[in-house]
Write a protein that holds these residues in place. Structure first.
Motif, PDB file in Angstrom:
ATOM      1  N   ASP A  88       0.883  -1.167   0.000  1.00  0.00           N
ATOM      2  CA  ASP A  88       0.000   0.000   0.000  1.00  0.00           C
ATOM      3  C   ASP A  88       0.925   1.223   0.000  1.00  0.00           C
ATOM      4  O   ASP A  88       1.557   1.535   1.017  1.00  0.00           O
ATOM      5  N   HIS A  89       1.019   1.889  -1.143  1.00  0.00           N
ATOM      6  CA  HIS A  89       1.914   3.048  -1.313  1.00  0.00           C
ATOM      7  C   HIS A  89       1.282   4.220  -0.571  1.00  0.00           C
ATOM      8  O   HIS A  89       0.181   4.661  -0.914  1.00  0.00           O
ATOM      9  N   THR A  90       1.965   4.726   0.428  1.00  0.00           N
ATOM     10  CA  THR A  90       1.327   5.538   1.466  1.00  0.00           C
ATOM     11  C   THR A  90       1.860   6.960   1.520  1.00  0.00           C
ATOM     12  O   THR A  90       3.071   7.178   1.502  1.00  0.00           O
ATOM     13  N   LEU A  91       0.922   7.921   1.619  1.00  0.00           N
ATOM     14  CA  LEU A  91       1.285   9.314   1.883  1.00  0.00           C
ATOM     15  C   LEU A  91       0.234   9.893   2.814  1.00  0.00           C
ATOM     16  O   LEU A  91      -0.858  10.268   2.396  1.00  0.00           O
ATOM     17  N   LEU A  92       0.572   9.972   4.089  1.00  0.00           N
ATOM     18  CA  LEU A  92      -0.373  10.412   5.113  1.00  0.00           C
ATOM     19  C   LEU A  92       0.073  11.676   5.838  1.00  0.00           C
ATOM     20  O   LEU A  92      -0.539  12.076   6.824  1.00  0.00           O
ATOM     21  N   GLU A 109       3.282   6.869  -9.370  1.00  0.00           N
ATOM     22  CA  GLU A 109       4.251   5.841  -8.983  1.00  0.00           C
ATOM     23  C   GLU A 109       3.564   4.503  -8.768  1.00  0.00           C
ATOM     24  O   GLU A 109       4.066   3.452  -9.198  1.00  0.00           O
ATOM     25  N   ALA A 110       2.410   4.530  -8.110  1.00  0.00           N
ATOM     26  CA  ALA A 110       1.678   3.291  -7.842  1.00  0.00           C
ATOM     27  C   ALA A 110       1.250   2.612  -9.136  1.00  0.00           C
ATOM     28  O   ALA A 110       1.328   1.384  -9.266  1.00  0.00           O
ATOM     29  N   ALA A 111       0.802   3.407 -10.097  1.00  0.00           N
ATOM     30  CA  ALA A 111       0.406   2.852 -11.392  1.00  0.00           C
ATOM     31  C   ALA A 111       1.606   2.269 -12.126  1.00  0.00           C
ATOM     32  O   ALA A 111       1.533   1.196 -12.737  1.00  0.00           O
ATOM     33  N   LYS A 142      -0.380  -2.368  -4.743  1.00  0.00           N
ATOM     34  CA  LYS A 142      -1.749  -2.823  -4.459  1.00  0.00           C
ATOM     35  C   LYS A 142      -2.703  -1.648  -4.316  1.00  0.00           C
ATOM     36  O   LYS A 142      -3.820  -1.680  -4.830  1.00  0.00           O
ATOM     37  N   SER A 143      -2.274  -0.627  -3.573  1.00  0.00           N
ATOM     38  CA  SER A 143      -3.153   0.522  -3.362  1.00  0.00           C
ATOM     39  C   SER A 143      -2.335   1.773  -3.111  1.00  0.00           C
ATOM     40  O   SER A 143      -1.121   1.713  -2.901  1.00  0.00           O
ATOM     41  N   VAL A 144      -3.023   2.906  -3.120  1.00  0.00           N
ATOM     42  CA  VAL A 144      -2.490   4.170  -2.614  1.00  0.00           C
ATOM     43  C   VAL A 144      -3.303   4.523  -1.384  1.00  0.00           C
ATOM     44  O   VAL A 144      -4.537   4.569  -1.436  1.00  0.00           O
ATOM     45  N   CYS A 145      -2.616   4.757  -0.259  1.00  0.00           N
ATOM     46  CA  CYS A 145      -3.282   5.033   1.010  1.00  0.00           C
ATOM     47  C   CYS A 145      -3.075   6.489   1.398  1.00  0.00           C
ATOM     48  O   CYS A 145      -1.927   6.940   1.550  1.00  0.00           O
ATOM     49  N   VAL A 146      -4.187   7.220   1.562  1.00  0.00           N
ATOM     50  CA  VAL A 146      -4.144   8.658   1.819  1.00  0.00           C
ATOM     51  C   VAL A 146      -5.186   9.036   2.867  1.00  0.00           C
ATOM     52  O   VAL A 146      -6.088   8.261   3.182  1.00  0.00           O
ATOM     53  N   LEU A 202      -6.409   7.085 -10.228  1.00  0.00           N
ATOM     54  CA  LEU A 202      -6.099   5.662 -10.377  1.00  0.00           C
ATOM     55  C   LEU A 202      -7.075   4.923 -11.281  1.00  0.00           C
ATOM     56  O   LEU A 202      -6.878   3.727 -11.546  1.00  0.00           O
ATOM     57  N   ARG A 203      -8.086   5.600 -11.772  1.00  0.00           N
ATOM     58  CA  ARG A 203      -9.095   4.932 -12.596  1.00  0.00           C
ATOM     59  C   ARG A 203      -8.432   4.230 -13.785  1.00  0.00           C
ATOM     60  O   ARG A 203      -7.640   4.825 -14.520  1.00  0.00           O
TER      61      ARG A 203
END
Length: 226
Positions: free
Chosen positions: A12-16, A31-33, A38-42, A54-55
């Motif tokens: 889960d590529h994360t930026l919080l 970057e995630a694409a 698996k996901s981007v977590c925000v 991300l669509r």
């Protein structure tokens, strides 16, 4: 990393960071694409932006609820979760009532988690439950994981990364032993290298939360920022 999936598929590529800009959020999405995370977590304020970006990529949108303290009322967490799923979140990572876990109040934990689980599942999303291992004894970690399973969570997760220590191999192994084989375990907080990620997976993690996803995939070592 297993034969069934490359390491990127665990991440889960994360930026919080609260100060994250739209440009930074969009960069993380790109970057995630590119790396097929698996996901981007925000944070919830960015869910619509991430969902749009991300669509068509196959990368999921993940958001956090009751974050990072877990100390909001259950009805507020439910409201947040419904809003995030309506905005396009495929996954929700919620923070438990940490005080209840420390008090070994399983009933309060189940009540809190189950209400959020109902809202998340009604939005066709999955729920990961952050137990914040660095603030709990082993007894409380086990109890929190048991409560998450009883309440219908899909994953248990080690940490927010904001309240002291992050994931450890020992905690991941304990969580896996507690929840059994059918519930996901997410290791998050301080996972900065491929070796870190591999150790967590070997201990039973099925997902890795990290802001250093690119470094992990490329075999380097990233920063501890979120």
């Amino acid at each position: 990393m297993t034969e069934q999936a490359p390491i990127a598929a665990y991440i889960d590529h994360t930026l919080l960071k609260p100060e994250a800009s739209e440009a930074e959020i969009l960069k993380v999405c790109a970057e995630a694409a590119e790396y097929h995370f698996k996901s981007v977590c925000v944070n919830p304020v960015w869910v619509k932006t991430v969902h749009r970006a991300l669509r068509g990529t196959g990368v999921l949108t993940c958001s956090v609820i009751g974050f990072p303290l877990g100390a909001t009322n259950t009805d507020v967490k439910v409201f947040e979760a419904r809003g995030a799923t309506l905005d396009g979140a495929d996954e929700i990572d919620m923070v438990i009532n940490i005080a209840a876990a420390r008090a070994l109040d399983k009933g309060a934990l189940v009540e809190d988690i189950s209400a959020v689980a109902e809202a998340v599942h009604a939005g066709d999303a999955i729920l990961k439950v952050i137990i914040e291992t660095s603030l709990l004894t082993d007894e409380a970690k086990v109890l929190a994981c048991q409560a998450a399973v009883e309440a219908g969570a899909d994953f248990v997760k080690t940490s927010t990364g904001f309240n002291g220590g992050g994931a450890t191999v020992e905690d991941v192994a304990l969580m896996r032993a507690t929840v059994g084989p059918d519930i996901g375990v997410k290791a998050s907080g301080g996972v900065r290298s491929l070796a870190d990620a591999q150790a967590m997976i070997d201990a039973g993690a099925t997902r890795i939360g990290a802001s250093s996803g690119i470094a992990i995939v490329n075999g380097g070592t990233g920063s501890t920022s979120y």
